[in-house]
Design a protein around this motif. Structure first.
Motif, short mmCIF file in Angstrom:
data_model
loop_
_atom_site.label_atom_id
_atom_site.label_comp_id
_atom_site.label_asym_id
_atom_site.label_seq_id
_atom_site.Cartn_x
_atom_site.Cartn_y
_atom_site.Cartn_z
N ASN A 27 17.99 52.53 29.70
CA ASN A 27 18.98 52.35 28.64
C ASN A 27 19.34 50.87 28.46
OD1 ASN A 27 20.59 53.31 26.58
ND2 ASN A 27 22.38 53.53 27.90
N LEU A 28 18.32 50.03 28.33
CA LEU A 28 18.53 48.59 28.24
C LEU A 28 18.87 48.18 26.80
CD1 LEU A 28 15.53 47.41 30.43
CD2 LEU A 28 17.91 47.76 31.12
N PRO A 29 19.82 47.27 26.65
CA PRO A 29 20.20 46.83 25.30
C PRO A 29 19.15 45.90 24.69
CG PRO A 29 21.40 45.57 26.93
CD PRO A 29 20.63 46.62 27.68
N VAL A 30 19.30 45.61 23.42
CA VAL A 30 18.42 44.68 22.72
C VAL A 30 18.43 43.34 23.45
CG1 VAL A 30 18.08 43.40 20.56
CG2 VAL A 30 18.73 45.81 20.50
N GLY A 31 17.26 42.78 23.67
CA GLY A 31 17.15 41.48 24.32
C GLY A 31 16.95 41.54 25.82
N VAL A 32 17.12 42.70 26.43
CA VAL A 32 16.92 42.84 27.87
C VAL A 32 15.66 43.68 28.09
CG1 VAL A 32 17.85 43.69 30.05
CG2 VAL A 32 19.38 42.65 28.37
N LEU A 33 14.66 43.08 28.71
CA LEU A 33 13.40 43.78 29.00
C LEU A 33 13.06 43.58 30.47
CD1 LEU A 33 11.18 42.70 25.95
CD2 LEU A 33 12.17 44.95 26.36
N TRP A 34 13.02 44.66 31.21
CA TRP A 34 12.61 44.55 32.61
C TRP A 34 11.10 44.47 32.73
CZ3 TRP A 34 16.05 48.69 35.41
CH2 TRP A 34 17.40 48.30 35.35
N ARG A 35 10.37 45.08 31.81
CA ARG A 35 8.92 44.98 31.75
C ARG A 35 8.57 44.42 30.39
NH1 ARG A 35 4.50 45.79 34.30
NH2 ARG A 35 5.51 46.81 36.05
N ARG A 36 7.74 43.37 30.38
CA ARG A 36 7.36 42.71 29.14
C ARG A 36 5.85 42.72 29.00
NH1 ARG A 36 10.37 39.81 32.29
NH2 ARG A 36 8.88 38.17 32.72
N VAL A 37 5.39 43.06 27.82
CA VAL A 37 3.96 42.97 27.52
C VAL A 37 3.78 41.76 26.62
CG1 VAL A 37 1.96 44.07 26.45
CG2 VAL A 37 3.61 45.46 27.73
N VAL A 38 2.99 40.81 27.09
CA VAL A 38 2.75 39.59 26.32
C VAL A 38 1.27 39.45 26.03
CG1 VAL A 38 4.78 38.38 27.21
CG2 VAL A 38 2.62 38.17 28.40
#
Length: 172
Positions: A27-38
């Protein structure tokens, strides 16, 4: 025994299912990413044709995707700088934040070479990947791993310099 993520960048399509699953589960808010795909891409097109003839183009173009999250380090720098001792390192290597102790100062984010800890403005404290330890404790894979349609993201157990995948052991 500790846990670690494995990732095969050569087969990742960049669909971001792992990123979405993590965001939804936590339930992460906009702008918070614990896992990022780049996406990592580069290269160029070069005209190698002889003068006066039709152009011949060669390329050195490349692109691949990386799925990044907390590495749950053996000696986590984020935990070492926390002034409130809010970091917990479990026996299985999972590193997480005790949110009742965190004051959101951000020191952990500065110390982490992977930018894993992130400030959650809605919660008022730092947050990071917790390896879905509630799922692990229940015998299930982390949400990001379960969501990967190409099975390029996985997790393994690491024992004394060896890691095990599908019952096969290799040196680490």
């Amino acid at each position: 025994m500790t846990y670690a993520f494995t990732f095969d960048a050569s087969s990742c399509s960049g669909c971001k299912a792992c990123q979405a699953a993590c965001k939804d589960k936590n339930n992460l808010p906009v702008g918070v990413l614990w896992r990022r795909v780049v996406e990592v891409s580069g290269g160029e097109w070069t005209n190698v044709g002889a003068e006066g003839f039709r152009p011949v183009w060669e390329n050195s173009v490349f692109a691949y995707n990386l799925s990044l999250a907390c590495n749950h380090c053996v000696h986590p720098k984020c935990a070492g700088v926390c002034p409130t001792d809010a970091y917990v390192v479990r026996k299985d290597g999972v590193v997480y934040i005790d949110t009742s102790k965190c004051v959101g100062c951000g020191y952990c984010s500065w110390a982490c070479p992977y930018s894993a800890p992130q400030y959650n403005p809605q919660a008022g404290h730092m947050t990071k990947c917790n390896f879905c330890f509630d799922y692990i404790d229940a015998g299930k894979p982390p949400a990001c791993v379960a969501a990967c349609p190409l099975r390029v993201l996985d997790y393994v157990t690491v024992d004394d310099g060896q890691w095990t995948v599908d019952g096969k052991t290799a040196l680490w």
